[in-house]
Design an enzyme around this catalytic site. Structure first.
Site, PDB file in Angstrom:
ATOM      1  N   LYS A 263       0.840  -1.201   0.000  1.00 41.97           N
ATOM      2  CA  LYS A 263       0.000   0.000   0.000  1.00 41.97           C
ATOM      3  C   LYS A 263       0.873   1.248   0.000  1.00 41.97           C
ATOM      4  O   LYS A 263       0.468   2.301  -0.464  1.00 41.97           O
ATOM      5  CB  LYS A 263      -0.907  -0.001   1.233  1.00 41.97           C
ATOM      6  CG  LYS A 263      -1.952  -1.097   1.149  1.00 41.97           C
ATOM      7  CD  LYS A 263      -2.972  -1.010   2.253  1.00 41.97           C
ATOM      8  CE  LYS A 263      -4.026  -2.097   2.037  1.00 41.97           C
ATOM      9  NZ  LYS A 263      -5.034  -2.168   3.058  1.00 41.97           N
ATOM     10  N   ARG A 264       2.060   1.130   0.564  1.00 39.76           N
ATOM     11  CA  ARG A 264       2.935   2.309   0.647  1.00 39.76           C
ATOM     12  C   ARG A 264       3.686   2.591  -0.658  1.00 39.76           C
ATOM     13  O   ARG A 264       4.273   3.650  -0.830  1.00 39.76           O
ATOM     14  CB  ARG A 264       3.955   2.121   1.774  1.00 39.76           C
ATOM     15  CG  ARG A 264       3.356   2.313   3.153  1.00 39.76           C
ATOM     16  CD  ARG A 264       4.365   1.964   4.212  1.00 39.76           C
ATOM     17  NE  ARG A 264       4.838   0.597   4.079  1.00 39.76           N
ATOM     18  CZ  ARG A 264       4.181  -0.471   4.506  1.00 39.76           C
ATOM     19  NH1 ARG A 264       3.022  -0.321   5.111  1.00 39.76           N
ATOM     20  NH2 ARG A 264       4.645  -1.694   4.344  1.00 39.76           N
TER      21      ARG A 264
END
Ligand code: GLU
Length: 500
Positions: A263-264
């Protein structure tokens, strides 16, 4: 033959990641290909991990992609409720059954005690496992009398329910639609918790019960669930249920190849890993991806259609998709390819749709224009754009005059030496009655011939004056579009800038 039923079973713990959406898509494609049902089930038994807004996000993301479930919390079929938190009474029946048949037991152990045991073993370089070897030394219904058990239950002492795993070399072979033959070994399995102290079943139990009760024929999910498969199989066996077909999808790797796309990663690689915006993180929709392009992009992350074709509509995907062509190894995310796919969709879009999307884009810049004006501009620049926002990047000078000039380009064309070029053209331009591209071209050519000027230098000067850089479409087309007054205004403004 049984009707195919598949499910997408996200937990509402935040925004959906690309990988989860791909799971939803593959489930959807398979169901549609076989005239089956695609079910959305919200797995929210872990109440502590629920993030408000996630369920709405899931629904909106599926809608945006056009993956409409046949059954969902908002569209009931015969197998509801479709939110696990609302299915508790259904689970209770099977929990009772597992306990009565000796497949599960009550465990009262304090968490601290288990943690201490784990710590102690760890210090010795060993691992503590709550299993067949240790369970009788623990505080559970197997190590106490039935009177004591009733007493403890009556007192309301907190407990969990654990699965009594039979680890004596339970080994069996299973077929995974993606991975082929899988050898399932339960030897190392712990007695996993099936019901937590709040009375809610854990993911494993609820998932298996629901898949059975909802008549799911194919369980298609991410590779991260492969390690849970042995427990799930044992649960099916303990409950005496038919085991569905399984397919575990490969991971999606970072563009560099190694490591799971997380997600990062979105910001770092400049590609949103979410379909829609979530808080301050951009989604693919907001970044300008078309839903049909987005579907196409994620479809190719792990599925190899064979052949040269790379652009697939949803109905083509339904037609061509098969689990057999899903690769076992991870798929590498390729941002450039993603952009290219979006570009292909942009090029194919009917002009009317592009006009309407471009109107919306112009609203962001407080610009109102006519369909006719936009039509010509879009036709002229659309080949250069991957996104609607890039149509603006390639055409802003049709809408607003520039007062900033690219200094590097100015140096390149030696403006002070050539400024007289611009001056010479202003007069014939101001005399023109027809300010269309071909008349303009002729006017420039005549002047250049008459005065023995350099055509390309003249064009570069004009481009700097009208656009501010050396970019842009055909210069005569630009003049025609912005009109005589604006053309002359920009030329004078540029000359003024140069002599300052
Ligand atoms: N709730 C699980 C998840 O969030 C579903 C796993 C499965 O499909 O079995 O991914």
């Amino acid at each position: 033959m049984k009707k195919m039923r598949v499910r997408f079973a996200p937990s509402p713990t935040g925004p959906l990641h690309l990988g989860s959406l791909r799971t939803a898509l593959y489930n959807y494609l398979l169901a549609k290909k076989h005239q089956g049902d695609f079910i959305l089930r919200i797995e929210d038994t872990d109440q502590d991990r629920i993030v408000p807004g996630s369920e709405d996000y899931i629904i909106e993301a599926l809608n945006w992609c056009g993956l409409t479930p046949n059954e969902s919390p908002y569209n009931f079929g015969n197998y509801g409720p479709y939110r696990q938190s609302e299915r508790k009474p259904l689970y209770d029946v099977y929990i009772r059954q597992l306990i009565d048949k000796g497949h599960a037991y009550y465990a009262f152990d304090a968490l601290e005690r288990i943690n201490t045991l784990r710590e102690k073993r760890k210090n010795k370089g060993e691992v503590f496992s709550y299993n067949e070897k240790t369970r009788l030394q623990m505080d559970n219904s197997l190590s106490m009398t039935s009177q004591e058990l009733s007493h403890r239950l009556q007192q309301g002492q907190p407990y969990v329910i654990r699965f009594k795993t039979n680890t004596i070399n339970e080994c069996f072979i299973l077929h995974d639609e993606v991975r082929g033959k899988l050898q399932i070994n339960t030897k190392t399995l712990e007695d996993k918790i099936l019901v937590k102290s709040d009375g809610m079943p854990t993911y494993h139990l609820a998932n298996v019960i629901d898949d059975h009760l909802m008549k799911i024929t194919h369980v298609i999910r991410g590779e991260e669930w492969l390690s849970s498969l042995p427990l799930h199989i044992l649960l099916y066996k303990a409950l005496g249920w038919e085991i569905p077909c399984f397919a575990h999808l490969p991971l999606i790797f970072k563009p560099e190849g190694k490591g799971k796309l997380s997600k990062r990663d979105g910001e770092r690689i400049g590609f949103p890993v979410f379909p829609l915006s979530w808080k301050d993180r951009l989604g693919c929709r907001e970044k300008g991806y078309f839903p049909e392009a987005f579907i196409n992009i994620i479809a190719l992350l792990g599925w190899n259609p064979g052949g040269e074709q790379e652009i697939f509509s949803l109905s083509e995907l339904i037609d061509k998709f098969s689990l057999q062509r899903v690769s076992k190894s991870g798929a590498r995310f390729d941002k450039e390819k993603a952009k290219w796919i979006n570009q292909q969709y942009l090029r194919k879009k009917p002009i009317e749709e592009l006009i309407s999307l471009f109107h919306k884009e112009l609203e962001k810049h407080q610009i109102i224009s006519t369909d006719e004006y936009l039509r010509k501009i879009i036709e002229a620049v659309k080949e250069r754009a991957n996104f609607i926002s890039e149509i603006w990047d390639h055409s802003y000078y049709f809408f607003e005059s520039t007062n900033q000039y690219d200094v590097k380009s100015i140096k390149k064309v030696e403006p002070m030496k050539n400024i007289f070029l611009l001056k010479k053209i202003t007069q014939p331009l101001s005399k023109l009655h027809h300010f269309d591209a071909s008349t303009l071209k002729k006017t420039f050519e005549d002047l250049i011939q008459k005065k023995q000027l350099c055509f390309s230098k003249m064009m570069l000067q004009m481009r700097l004056a009208l656009v501010g850089t050396l970019q842009g479409t055909d210069i005569f087309f630009i003049m025609e579009m912005i009109g005589k007054e604006e053309t002359l205004k920009r030329v004078y403004r540029f000359m003024f800038f140069l002599i300052q």
